[in-house]
Design an enzyme around this catalytic site. Sequence first.
Site, PDB file in Angstrom:
ATOM      1  N   GLU A  52       0.827  -1.207   0.000  1.00 41.70           N
ATOM      2  CA  GLU A  52       0.000   0.000   0.000  1.00 41.70           C
ATOM      3  C   GLU A  52       0.865   1.262   0.000  1.00 41.70           C
ATOM      4  OE1 GLU A  52      -4.347  -0.966   1.605  1.00 41.70           O
ATOM      5  OE2 GLU A  52      -2.926  -0.775   3.256  1.00 41.70           O
ATOM      6  N   CYS A  96       3.491   8.554   1.071  1.00 44.49           N
ATOM      7  CA  CYS A  96       4.016   7.641   2.079  1.00 44.49           C
ATOM      8  C   CYS A  96       4.216   6.299   1.394  1.00 44.49           C
ATOM      9  CB  CYS A  96       3.015   7.530   3.229  1.00 44.49           C
ATOM     10  SG  CYS A  96       3.489   6.299   4.461  1.00 44.49           S
ATOM     11  N   CYS A 117       6.442  -7.129   7.178  1.00 43.12           N
ATOM     12  CA  CYS A 117       7.455  -6.616   8.102  1.00 43.12           C
ATOM     13  C   CYS A 117       7.698  -7.663   9.165  1.00 43.12           C
ATOM     14  CB  CYS A 117       6.925  -5.328   8.745  1.00 43.12           C
ATOM     15  SG  CYS A 117       8.101  -4.538   9.865  1.00 43.12           S
ATOM     16  N   CYS A 122       6.064  -5.014  15.942  1.00 41.30           N
ATOM     17  CA  CYS A 122       5.511  -4.008  16.862  1.00 41.30           C
ATOM     18  C   CYS A 122       4.053  -4.367  17.166  1.00 41.30           C
ATOM     19  CB  CYS A 122       5.584  -2.603  16.261  1.00 41.30           C
ATOM     20  SG  CYS A 122       7.276  -2.070  15.947  1.00 41.30           S
ATOM     21  N   CYS A 171       0.918  -2.402  15.427  1.00 41.39           N
ATOM     22  CA  CYS A 171       0.942  -2.096  13.995  1.00 41.39           C
ATOM     23  C   CYS A 171       0.360  -3.231  13.151  1.00 41.39           C
ATOM     24  CB  CYS A 171       2.397  -1.839  13.576  1.00 41.39           C
ATOM     25  SG  CYS A 171       2.577  -1.371  11.848  1.00 41.39           S
ATOM     26  N   CYS A 209      -1.218   5.996  10.088  1.00 45.20           N
ATOM     27  CA  CYS A 209      -0.016   5.296  10.555  1.00 45.20           C
ATOM     28  C   CYS A 209      -0.370   3.962  11.188  1.00 45.20           C
ATOM     29  CB  CYS A 209       0.703   6.119  11.625  1.00 45.20           C
ATOM     30  SG  CYS A 209       1.124   7.748  11.081  1.00 45.20           S
TER      31      CYS A 209
HETATM   32  N1  SAH Z   1       9.086   0.590  10.269  1.00 42.85           N
HETATM   33  C1  SAH Z   1       9.145   2.010  10.369  1.00 42.85           C
HETATM   34  C2  SAH Z   1       8.070   2.745   9.556  1.00 42.85           C
HETATM   35  C3  SAH Z   1       6.679   2.302   9.835  1.00 42.85           C
HETATM   36  S1  SAH Z   1       5.297   3.123  10.329  1.00 42.85           S
HETATM   37  C4  SAH Z   1       9.060   2.419  11.810  1.00 42.85           C
HETATM   38  O1  SAH Z   1       8.809   1.571  12.658  1.00 42.85           O
HETATM   39  O2  SAH Z   1       9.283   3.589  12.110  1.00 42.85           O
HETATM   40  C5  SAH Z   1       5.378   4.771  10.633  1.00 42.85           C
HETATM   41  C6  SAH Z   1       5.006   5.133  12.065  1.00 42.85           C
HETATM   42  O3  SAH Z   1       3.677   4.693  12.456  1.00 42.85           O
HETATM   43  C7  SAH Z   1       5.950   4.512  13.063  1.00 42.85           C
HETATM   44  O4  SAH Z   1       6.332   5.470  13.994  1.00 42.85           O
HETATM   45  C8  SAH Z   1       5.084   3.443  13.698  1.00 42.85           C
HETATM   46  O5  SAH Z   1       5.592   3.066  14.942  1.00 42.85           O
HETATM   47  C9  SAH Z   1       3.758   4.140  13.754  1.00 42.85           C
HETATM   48  N2  SAH Z   1       2.618   3.256  14.011  1.00 42.85           N
HETATM   49  C10 SAH Z   1       2.508   1.938  13.789  1.00 42.85           C
HETATM   50  N3  SAH Z   1       1.297   1.484  14.175  1.00 42.85           N
HETATM   51  C11 SAH Z   1       0.629   2.546  14.653  1.00 42.85           C
HETATM   52  C12 SAH Z   1      -0.674   2.729  15.180  1.00 42.85           C
HETATM   53  N4  SAH Z   1      -1.546   1.720  15.293  1.00 42.85           N
HETATM   54  N5  SAH Z   1      -1.031   3.973  15.548  1.00 42.85           N
HETATM   55  C13 SAH Z   1      -0.175   5.023  15.415  1.00 42.85           C
HETATM   56  N6  SAH Z   1       1.054   4.918  14.916  1.00 42.85           N
HETATM   57  C14 SAH Z   1       1.465   3.690  14.545  1.00 42.85           C
END
Ligand code: SAH
Length: 339
Positions: free
Chosen positions: A91, A104, A111, A115, A118, A331
């Site tokens: 996406e 973006c 991945c 986390c 996410c 995000c």
């Molecule tokens: N792998 C990278 C980029 C991914 S996402 C990273 O971890 O930074 C971009 C941002 O969205 C990251 O800061 C991630 O931690 C955040 N993110 C992931 N899931 C989220 C959620 N459910 N709500 C808000 N931010 C989230």
Amino acid sequence: MALNLGDLTLEELTSYMKSMGEGAFRGKQIFEWISRGAESLDDCTNLSKALREKLGQSAEICLPTVRRKLVSRIDGTVKYLFGLSDGNAIETVVMSYHHGYSVCISSQVGCRMGCTFCASTLGGLVRGLAPNEMTGQIIAVQKDLGIRISNIVIMGIGEPFDNYDNVVKFLKIVNDPAGLGIGWRHITLSTCGLADKICRFSGEGIPINLALSLHAPDDSLRREMMPVAKAYTIAETLAACDEYFEKTGRRVTFEYALSEKNGNPAQAAALVRLLRDRNCHVNLIPVNPVRERDYVRTGKESVAAFAEYLNKNGVNATVRRELGGDISASCGQLRNGEI
Ligand code: SAH
């Protein structure tokens, strides 16, 4: 397997054309065609048919295909599901700001960072994206929407530093004035904190904006939320960010997804202690819902109070504007397919 010409820098493409017995200028011509949206060698109409056929024996050009496109009714954010040549999907999100369009992009199919808040990590990692599949997302949205992208954030699916070489190559290609020509200051890379890669990246001579997904003010909570925290402590991660700042002069942004787990006043105070002596910026993201996850957003007032506490205590903080909430384009909500 055919060589994808979109994976080559201008310099590499030029030497490739020379090795084929062609003039060096052919490299630049093809580089320009790719960034203008050529979908195959046949689209490069200033190359003779004979040359296109010769190249086609060992090389190719391609562009991701639009499998689905959703437009937010709230703010006009557009989310694409792109199909890749091997059948995988990713996406990409396009956001409109007063200063222009920002895209973006994803850096991997899936991945493996795990986390716990996410969506992108739910199915694990399939593979990293090739440079042409990263530039391809930008080129394809420019072509589809008839716009010019001015800013790139590498914050879609995947951990960019888990696909290090391809991401560095992509950055060099996208920055080249003969192609998309997007300046370093208009590019932001977000990482969950692979500290050794942050240090390595500091020495690449690529002064883009770095964003670090911090999300917790202490190691034990961070380990609970982000498995990467078992490999690197917060102290090690911040030291790597300090090195990035020292070498590039670019102020690092710390991302903090606010939920009931990490949003209380004591945690705000702990975050201030960690960051107050750093020239940095905190981006607070009220946690976005992911149906398989159980994180609960804190209320608007407590988000505002958290931000105010940081700002009053010398840590520059803003709340990230939520875009594309109605099409799961925010995000942490991006996925590999229509699920
Ligand atoms: N792998 C990278 C980029 C991914 S996402 C990273 O971890 O930074 C971009 C941002 O969205 C990251 O800061 C991630 O931690 C955040 N993110 C992931 N899931 C989220 C959620 N459910 N709500 C808000 N931010 C989230």
